[in-house]
Design a protein around this motif. Structure first.
Motif, PDB file in Angstrom:
ATOM      1  N   THR B 148       0.835  -1.208   0.000  1.00 23.34           N
ATOM      2  CA  THR B 148       0.000   0.000   0.000  1.00 23.34           C
ATOM      3  C   THR B 148       0.867   1.254   0.000  1.00 23.34           C
ATOM      4  O   THR B 148       0.577   2.228  -0.688  1.00 23.34           O
ATOM      5  N   GLU B 149       1.966   1.190   0.766  1.00 21.09           N
ATOM      6  CA  GLU B 149       2.889   2.324   0.755  1.00 21.09           C
ATOM      7  C   GLU B 149       3.563   2.461  -0.610  1.00 21.09           C
ATOM      8  O   GLU B 149       3.825   3.573  -1.078  1.00 21.09           O
ATOM      9  N   GLU B 151       2.236   1.765  -3.404  1.00 22.22           N
ATOM     10  CA  GLU B 151       1.226   2.393  -4.254  1.00 22.22           C
ATOM     11  C   GLU B 151       1.227   3.910  -4.014  1.00 22.22           C
ATOM     12  O   GLU B 151       1.154   4.701  -4.950  1.00 22.22           O
ATOM     13  N   HIS B 152       1.335   4.280  -2.769  1.00 24.11           N
ATOM     14  CA  HIS B 152       1.388   5.701  -2.398  1.00 24.11           C
ATOM     15  C   HIS B 152       2.618   6.364  -3.013  1.00 24.11           C
ATOM     16  O   HIS B 152       2.538   7.454  -3.589  1.00 24.11           O
ATOM     17  N   ALA B 155       2.169   6.786  -6.772  1.00 24.42           N
ATOM     18  CA  ALA B 155       1.165   7.782  -7.149  1.00 24.42           C
ATOM     19  C   ALA B 155       1.589   9.201  -6.823  1.00 24.42           C
ATOM     20  O   ALA B 155       1.174  10.144  -7.497  1.00 24.42           O
ATOM     21  N   THR B 156       2.419   9.361  -5.789  1.00 23.12           N
ATOM     22  CA  THR B 156       2.682  10.719  -5.302  1.00 23.12           C
ATOM     23  C   THR B 156       4.166  11.086  -5.244  1.00 23.12           C
ATOM     24  O   THR B 156       4.508  12.210  -4.874  1.00 23.12           O
ATOM     25  N   THR B 158       6.036  10.407  -3.050  1.00 25.33           N
ATOM     26  CA  THR B 158       6.351  10.733  -1.659  1.00 25.33           C
ATOM     27  C   THR B 158       5.834   9.633  -0.733  1.00 25.33           C
ATOM     28  O   THR B 158       5.020   8.807  -1.126  1.00 25.33           O
TER      29      THR B 158
END
Ligand code: SF4
Lengths: 217, 467
Positions: B148-149, B151-152, B155-156, B158
């Motif tokens: 999940t991190e 993915e973060h 996407a960002t 960061t």
């Protein structure tokens, strides 16, 4: 992600230190490229009578009838160590575990808990042992985990208070998608990158051009 | 203002101070593999998002790929092919560079990243894999995250996190002959415990670390996750710069000059304050071997299985279970313990220097009767280099299988394994229950100890092997 505020539920003790993610969800149980369908594999090595079987081992704590439907896992030091596989948390959450109380957690595992709405409660070992003894003595005992107030109660009696950093707490209570939250800062991120390109150009130029021609072993 | 190396990296990456102590930190490199990375990419695409900086993300097939010669997408692990194909599809769709099965740059993610110059000093690098800390050996802040991190981060560009606490371990002295970075890493965990570095960024420094080449440093940092550390760091020096020069994704031209200057300035100030400081004498380390089911359960190779009281009352339950699992009793000698298999591979110890040292032991010798011996080079580039040097012939002549690169039997994914009760000496990093197969008994050691043991047919002290 399900928001978490106050949970009243039964607990189950699994008092071993260093329970690793491969024990939580063995690699062989991760069969699909999906975050679901993992609950059956949770603690498979301990839960079933043999590898690959689905016959519950009646001795294993989670299989005892009095533990059915529990949501708070009470366990030992360094819980979730080993492989970073998020499947461990996905399996725990799908199985119905909403909170884990332990003296300490592996940092990656802890972050995975927050990302998936499972509350990692770290408290002194004595406190964990006290909690384990209570649920051991009376498996039907209902515990109330109050995240906003950062305390664990039985009825109105506070058993213990705990620390949790504010951003993890907010993330758990809001249940908001962290990517959406961060993307609200998209312009700020892009501006930062623009400046950073001036300061550290090599970080950007190197991957833009693949210098495979001068590859060395 | 004076600060630690971590502070300096952190300050150059802090996009925003989040509330309550977490910072939004810029991520320079994202690495993905088919086991946990594909799922992150797939999930990202399914949510209709895109990768913010696809040129900073790299994907590789390493974890569940077959390592037999002539491999295809088919895996020994049931359903492994789905992971491979899903990752390939997602990488193509997201525009992320992929080192596929047949790519000459394919290999274990933590082996190929340094050898391709993807990781750089002072950069932030993440991968959904716990041994990402290895790459701190080059002075990058590199750490393992969840899917999940990842993915973060995709996407960002960061991640939001608190600055970890810092620990410095000064390692002075000289490693004795036959003693390696692996033994040092095991000795550290044995001394300070599997939870000894909990949540800290551990900076290794001191004369023993300066003296290590980059591959040895990678081995040392690799084991930091077994120490419960957030990650490991070693300040870049001229060895780091020399190692990276000319690599495929390393900076070039003017940017190289700027980068080099920057890298060599990256270190903890003399008066920097760490949250915790330890010191260790490299000169006291012997070749180490684990006896239990946790890397902390380790002894010098000429030692014996310790008494259960040695760990204090809390450790006793784990102790008994570990002994039972390993089929040992306190007082058992480790050397001379019969083995069924020997494994050289993994992100800890499968680089060219590891293979050279193991080959030096194997040259002109044979693996003992009945011992299954396997060598899996850490990357396709390592494999080709070894073949160019004739090392593959030494391994094969000795009786080792010579495989294609990948994680292979470092961990059991549901496919290939050593059998139940089989005793394996392994150059890997984890001796957890069933790590290398259901009920398999793993003893972790250096590649040369594995080679010597394979020849002896039992755990052997490499110092008694004449070269
Ligand atoms: S070699 Fe082993 S420890 Fe390293 S990344 Fe692969 S599975 Fe993980």
């Amino acid at each position: 992600m399900t928001p978490f505020t106050v949970l009243t539920a039964r607990a189950a003790p699994l008092m071993r230190d260093n329970i690793d993610t491969d024990t939580i969800i063995p690699s062989r149980e991760m069969r699909t490229v999906a975050k679901t369908g993992l609950a059956d594999g949770l603690f498979a090595g301990w839960r079933y009578t043999s590898i690959g079987s689905r016959t519950p081992d009646p001795e294993f704590i989670l299989n005892r009838p009095e533990r059915r439907g529990f949501s708070i896992l009470v366990t030992g030091d360094n819980f979730g160590c080993g492989s970073s596989r998020e499947h461990a948390v996905w399996a725990l959450a799908e199985y119905g575990i909403r909170a884990i109380v332990a003296p300490s957690f592996n940092p990656i595992f802890r972050a995975n808990c927050i990302a998936n709405g499972v509350v990692p409660v770290s408290v002194e070992r004595d406190t964990v042992e006290r909690l384990a003894a209570m649920t051991e003595a009376d498996p039907s005992l209902l515990f109330t985990l109050d995240l906003p107030r950062q305390e664990m109660r039985v009825g109105d009696d506070v058993i213990f208070g705990f620390e949790i950093d504010p951003e993890s707490k907010d993330a758990l209570i809001s249940g908001l998608d962290p990517i959406a939250r961060t993307l609200r800062l998209r312009d700020q991120i892009l501006a930062f990158v623009k400046t950073d390109r001036q300061l550290r150009p090599w970080i950007y130029s190197a991957t833009a051009t693949d210098h495979s021609a001068r590859e060395t072993a | 203002m004076s600060g630690t190396l971590l502070d300096k990296i952190w300050e150059t990456h802090r996009v925003a101070g989040g509330h309550g102590g977490a910072d939004l930190v810029l991520i320079d490199r994202i690495l993905l593999h088919e086991r946990t990375g594909g799922i992150a990419l797939k999930s990202l695409l399914e949510s209709g998002r895109e990768v913010m900086a696809p040129e900073h993300a790299f994907a590789v097939m390493d974890h569940i790929v077959d390592t037999h010669v002539g491999r295809t997408d088919r895996t020994i692990m049931p359903t492994g092919t789905d992971f491979i194909r899903a990752t390939r599809r997602a990488a193509h769709a997201a525009g992320v560079r992929l080192f596929d099965l047949d790519d000459p740059a394919q290999g274990i993610v933590h082996v190929i990243s340094p050898e391709l110059g993807i990781v750089q000093p002072g950069a932030t690098l993440v991968c959904p894999d716990s041994h990402t800390c290895s790459q701190g050996a080059l002075g990058a802040l590199a750490w393992g995250i969840g899917s999940t991190e990842a993915e973060h981060a995709l996407a960002t560009s960061t991640l939001s996190l608190r600055r970890p606490r810092t620990m410095r371990i000064r390692i002075e002295g000289v490693l004795a002959p036959g003693v390696t970075a692996k033994d040092l890493a095991l000795a550290l965990i044995g001394r300070f415990g599997a939870g000894g570095g909990e949540g800290h960024v551990v900076e290794y420094s001191g004369s023993a670390v300066s003296a290590m080449d980059i591959e040895a440093r990678l081995t040392l940092c690799n084991m930091a996750t077994e120490f419960a550390a957030f990650s490991a760091l070693i300040a870049p020096d001229s060895r780091t710069v020399d190692y990276l020069r000319g690599r495929r994704f390393a900076p070039a031209g003017d940017d190289w000059v700027k980068a080099e200057e920057n890298w060599l300035s990256l270190r903890s100030d003399d008066d920097a304050v760490f949250d915790s400081e330890l010191s260790f004498d490299a000169g006291t380390v012997a070749p180490m071997v684990t006896w239990g089911t946790n890397p902390q359960q380790v002894v010098p190779i000429d030692g014996t299985v310790p008494d259960r009281n040695a760990g204090g009352p809390k450790a006793q339950e784990n102790w008994d279970r570990a002994l039972d699992y390993m089929g040992l009793v306190p007082g058992d000698r480790l050397t001379g313990l019969k083995i069924d298999a020997a494994f050289i591979g993994s992100c800890t110890n499968s680089r060219i220097s590891d293979l050279r040292r193991a080959a030096a032991i194997l040259k002109g010798r044979k693996v003992a009767e009945g011992v299954k011996a396997i060598c899996v080079p850490g990357s396709t580039m390592v494999k080709r280099q070894a073949e160019a040097e004739g090392l593959d012939r030494i391994f094969r002549d000795a009786g080792f299988e010579w495989r294609e690169s990948g994680c292979s039997m470092c961990f059991f994914a549901g496919g290939e394994s050593f059998g139940p009760g089989e005793r394996v000496v392994s150059s890997t990093n984890r001796n957890f229950e069933s790590r290398q197969g259901p009920r398999t008994r793993t003893h972790i050691a250096s590649p040369e100890t594995v080679a010597a043991s394979a020849v002896a047919g039992s755990i052997a002290d490499v110092r008694t092997f004449a070269r």
